[in-house]
Design a protein around this motif. Sequence first.
Motif, PDB file in Angstrom:
ATOM      1  N   PHE A  44       0.845  -1.197   0.000  1.00 59.82           N
ATOM      2  CA  PHE A  44       0.000   0.000   0.000  1.00 59.82           C
ATOM      3  C   PHE A  44       0.884   1.251   0.000  1.00 59.82           C
ATOM      4  CE2 PHE A  44      -2.819   3.190   1.822  1.00 59.82           C
ATOM      5  CZ  PHE A  44      -4.069   2.873   1.298  1.00 59.82           C
ATOM      6  N   MET A  47       3.162   1.496  -3.209  1.00 58.90           N
ATOM      7  CA  MET A  47       2.431   1.950  -4.395  1.00 58.90           C
ATOM      8  C   MET A  47       1.831   3.348  -4.237  1.00 58.90           C
ATOM      9  SD  MET A  47       0.767  -1.379  -5.964  1.00 58.90           S
ATOM     10  CE  MET A  47       1.867  -2.740  -6.280  1.00 58.90           C
ATOM     11  N   HIS A  48       2.164   3.973  -3.123  1.00 58.68           N
ATOM     12  CA  HIS A  48       1.720   5.351  -2.856  1.00 58.68           C
ATOM     13  C   HIS A  48       0.201   5.503  -2.792  1.00 58.68           C
ATOM     14  CE1 HIS A  48       5.591   7.777  -3.518  1.00 58.68           C
ATOM     15  NE2 HIS A  48       5.868   6.552  -3.158  1.00 58.68           N
ATOM     16  N   HIS A  53      -5.199   8.284   0.107  1.00 55.42           N
ATOM     17  CA  HIS A  53      -6.028   7.584   1.093  1.00 55.42           C
ATOM     18  C   HIS A  53      -5.463   7.639   2.506  1.00 55.42           C
ATOM     19  CE1 HIS A  53      -8.664   5.883  -1.885  1.00 55.42           C
ATOM     20  NE2 HIS A  53      -7.642   5.421  -2.570  1.00 55.42           N
ATOM     21  N   ARG A  65       1.279  14.310  -1.209  1.00 57.12           N
ATOM     22  CA  ARG A  65       0.347  15.085  -2.012  1.00 57.12           C
ATOM     23  C   ARG A  65      -0.371  16.105  -1.138  1.00 57.12           C
ATOM     24  NH1 ARG A  65      -1.939  12.839  -6.527  1.00 57.12           N
ATOM     25  NH2 ARG A  65      -3.796  13.902  -7.237  1.00 57.12           N
ATOM     26  N   PRO A  69      -7.792  14.310  -4.559  1.00 53.44           N
ATOM     27  CA  PRO A  69      -8.743  13.613  -3.702  1.00 53.44           C
ATOM     28  C   PRO A  69      -8.107  12.935  -2.485  1.00 53.44           C
ATOM     29  CG  PRO A  69      -8.192  12.251  -5.613  1.00 53.44           C
ATOM     30  CD  PRO A  69      -7.503  13.562  -5.795  1.00 53.44           C
ATOM     31  N   LYS A  96     -17.877   1.282  -9.316  1.00 52.31           N
ATOM     32  CA  LYS A  96     -18.767   1.799  -8.278  1.00 52.31           C
ATOM     33  C   LYS A  96     -17.955   2.810  -7.490  1.00 52.31           C
ATOM     34  CE  LYS A  96     -22.338  -0.493  -5.632  1.00 52.31           C
ATOM     35  NZ  LYS A  96     -22.620  -1.696  -4.853  1.00 52.31           N
ATOM     36  N   LEU A  97     -18.356   4.056  -7.564  1.00 52.61           N
ATOM     37  CA  LEU A  97     -17.551   5.093  -6.921  1.00 52.61           C
ATOM     38  C   LEU A  97     -17.816   5.136  -5.421  1.00 52.61           C
ATOM     39  CD1 LEU A  97     -18.128   7.805  -9.643  1.00 52.61           C
ATOM     40  CD2 LEU A  97     -16.016   6.538  -9.254  1.00 52.61           C
ATOM     41  N   ALA A  98     -16.793   5.526  -4.676  1.00 52.34           N
ATOM     42  CA  ALA A  98     -16.937   5.662  -3.228  1.00 52.34           C
ATOM     43  C   ALA A  98     -18.051   6.654  -2.934  1.00 52.34           C
ATOM     44  CB  ALA A  98     -15.619   6.153  -2.628  1.00 52.34           C
ATOM     45  N   LYS A 113     -10.638   9.317 -10.327  1.00 50.05           N
ATOM     46  CA  LYS A 113      -9.278   9.856 -10.428  1.00 50.05           C
ATOM     47  C   LYS A 113      -8.251   8.840  -9.931  1.00 50.05           C
ATOM     48  CE  LYS A 113     -10.319  14.763 -10.035  1.00 50.05           C
ATOM     49  NZ  LYS A 113     -10.270  15.926  -9.160  1.00 50.05           N
ATOM     50  N   PRO A 115      -5.761   5.942 -10.007  1.00 50.38           N
ATOM     51  CA  PRO A 115      -5.037   5.306 -11.115  1.00 50.38           C
ATOM     52  C   PRO A 115      -5.355   3.812 -11.186  1.00 50.38           C
ATOM     53  CG  PRO A 115      -3.509   6.287  -9.493  1.00 50.38           C
ATOM     54  CD  PRO A 115      -4.881   6.391  -8.928  1.00 50.38           C
ATOM     55  N   ILE A 129      -3.107  -6.596  -0.074  1.00 46.44           N
ATOM     56  CA  ILE A 129      -3.692  -5.274   0.203  1.00 46.44           C
ATOM     57  C   ILE A 129      -5.131  -5.443   0.703  1.00 46.44           C
ATOM     58  CG2 ILE A 129      -4.516  -3.137  -0.879  1.00 46.44           C
ATOM     59  CD1 ILE A 129      -1.979  -3.064  -2.538  1.00 46.44           C
ATOM     60  N   LEU A 133      -6.603  -4.245   4.214  1.00 50.36           N
ATOM     61  CA  LEU A 133      -7.662  -3.238   4.324  1.00 50.36           C
ATOM     62  C   LEU A 133      -8.912  -3.732   5.042  1.00 50.36           C
ATOM     63  CD1 LEU A 133      -7.708  -1.482   0.818  1.00 50.36           C
ATOM     64  CD2 LEU A 133      -6.814  -0.582   2.987  1.00 50.36           C
TER      65      LEU A 133
HETATM   66  C1  HEC Z   1      -4.444   9.710  -7.196  1.00 49.80           C
HETATM   67  C2  HEC Z   1      -5.274   9.347  -6.063  1.00 49.80           C
HETATM   68  C3  HEC Z   1      -5.436   7.868  -5.702  1.00 49.80           C
HETATM   69  C4  HEC Z   1      -4.469   6.915  -5.505  1.00 49.80           C
HETATM   70  C5  HEC Z   1      -2.953   7.069  -5.648  1.00 49.80           C
HETATM   71  C6  HEC Z   1      -5.170   5.711  -5.096  1.00 49.80           C
HETATM   72  N1  HEC Z   1      -6.519   5.937  -5.036  1.00 49.80           N
HETATM   73 FE1  HEC Z   1      -7.936   4.656  -4.337  1.00 49.80          FE
HETATM   74  N2  HEC Z   1      -9.369   6.024  -4.732  1.00 49.80           N
HETATM   75  C7  HEC Z   1      -9.137   7.305  -5.219  1.00 49.80           C
HETATM   76  C8  HEC Z   1     -10.415   7.981  -5.397  1.00 49.80           C
HETATM   77  C9  HEC Z   1     -10.588   9.396  -5.930  1.00 49.80           C
HETATM   78  C10 HEC Z   1     -11.404   7.077  -4.965  1.00 49.80           C
HETATM   79  C11 HEC Z   1     -12.926   7.338  -4.935  1.00 49.80           C
HETATM   80  C12 HEC Z   1     -13.530   7.069  -6.276  1.00 49.80           C
HETATM   81  C13 HEC Z   1     -13.639   5.597  -6.520  1.00 49.80           C
HETATM   82  O1  HEC Z   1     -14.380   4.917  -5.778  1.00 49.80           O
HETATM   83  O2  HEC Z   1     -12.934   5.126  -7.424  1.00 49.80           O
HETATM   84  C14 HEC Z   1     -10.717   5.853  -4.550  1.00 49.80           C
HETATM   85  C15 HEC Z   1     -11.356   4.727  -4.047  1.00 49.80           C
HETATM   86  C16 HEC Z   1     -10.700   3.635  -3.500  1.00 49.80           C
HETATM   87  C17 HEC Z   1     -11.352   2.541  -2.823  1.00 49.80           C
HETATM   88  C18 HEC Z   1     -12.861   2.407  -2.576  1.00 49.80           C
HETATM   89  C19 HEC Z   1     -13.266   3.247  -1.397  1.00 49.80           C
HETATM   90  C20 HEC Z   1     -14.744   3.165  -1.084  1.00 49.80           C
HETATM   91  O3  HEC Z   1     -15.131   3.671  -0.011  1.00 49.80           O
HETATM   92  O4  HEC Z   1     -15.526   2.641  -1.887  1.00 49.80           O
HETATM   93  C21 HEC Z   1     -10.373   1.647  -2.459  1.00 49.80           C
HETATM   94  C22 HEC Z   1     -10.548   0.346  -1.695  1.00 49.80           C
HETATM   95  C23 HEC Z   1      -9.119   2.200  -2.928  1.00 49.80           C
HETATM   96  N3  HEC Z   1      -9.362   3.412  -3.544  1.00 49.80           N
HETATM   97  C24 HEC Z   1      -7.886   1.587  -2.765  1.00 49.80           C
HETATM   98  C25 HEC Z   1      -6.692   2.080  -3.278  1.00 49.80           C
HETATM   99  C26 HEC Z   1      -5.444   1.358  -3.257  1.00 49.80           C
HETATM  100  C27 HEC Z   1      -5.244  -0.023  -2.658  1.00 49.80           C
HETATM  101  C28 HEC Z   1      -4.513   2.164  -3.848  1.00 49.80           C
HETATM  102  C29 HEC Z   1      -3.081   1.850  -4.149  1.00 49.80           C
HETATM  103  C30 HEC Z   1      -2.793   0.634  -4.861  1.00 49.80           C
HETATM  104  C31 HEC Z   1      -5.178   3.407  -4.231  1.00 49.80           C
HETATM  105  N4  HEC Z   1      -6.500   3.316  -3.890  1.00 49.80           N
HETATM  106  C32 HEC Z   1      -4.558   4.502  -4.808  1.00 49.80           C
HETATM  107  C33 HEC Z   1      -7.932   7.879  -5.490  1.00 49.80           C
HETATM  108  C34 HEC Z   1      -6.713   7.245  -5.409  1.00 49.80           C
END
Ligand code: HEC
Length: 150
Positions: A44, A47-48, A53, A65, A69, A96-98, A113, A115, A129, A133
Amino acid sequence: MKRLFSAILLVASFLTLSACEADRMSEKGFSLPAGNAMSGKEAFIYMHCHECHTIVGEELPALVRSEPPFVQLGGKVTRVKTYGELVTAIINPSHKLAKGYPLDVITNDGQTKMPVYNGYMTVQELIDIVTFLQPHYDVFVPQYEYRIYP
Ligand code: HEC
């Protein structure tokens, strides 16, 4: 009469076909092996993920950052966050967006947004991971107040 019969046949075959299609896209049978939470935390950070988060109850290195977001992972949820949902959130984040965030903060043109890591995250890292989580989600049953009228 013949017409009606062919119409029924058409609808029936359409329904059968779409049922097959739904079956094919079903998550039934999906099962992850046990992972390692410590390795999950390392992956976690490596991979930044913590750039965007925070995790409830978890100390992570300082954010590099400075603009959103920022999406919180873990915390109180009203039902179990399944590993199927977590895997999907990671490998298919726009599916499915958060909830609870303004769309313009977490998306660009309707797409998240976040990646996509699928090209370089190993399956083992994904499993670890998710194992890391999942325990951070705390299921609670909302308390309802029932008013009893005399
Ligand atoms: C550049 C910013 C960014 C990075 C880096 C990033 N995320 Fe996210 N992530 C988001 C955003 C924005 C959302 C909310 C939108 C969505 O659900 O996709 C999200 C949503 C999530 C969710 C769902 C949360 C929910 O409440 O439904 C999970 C789990 C998650 N990320 C895990 C990860 C993991 C694991 C990594 C690294 C491997 C990671 N993210 C890296 C921006 C990021």
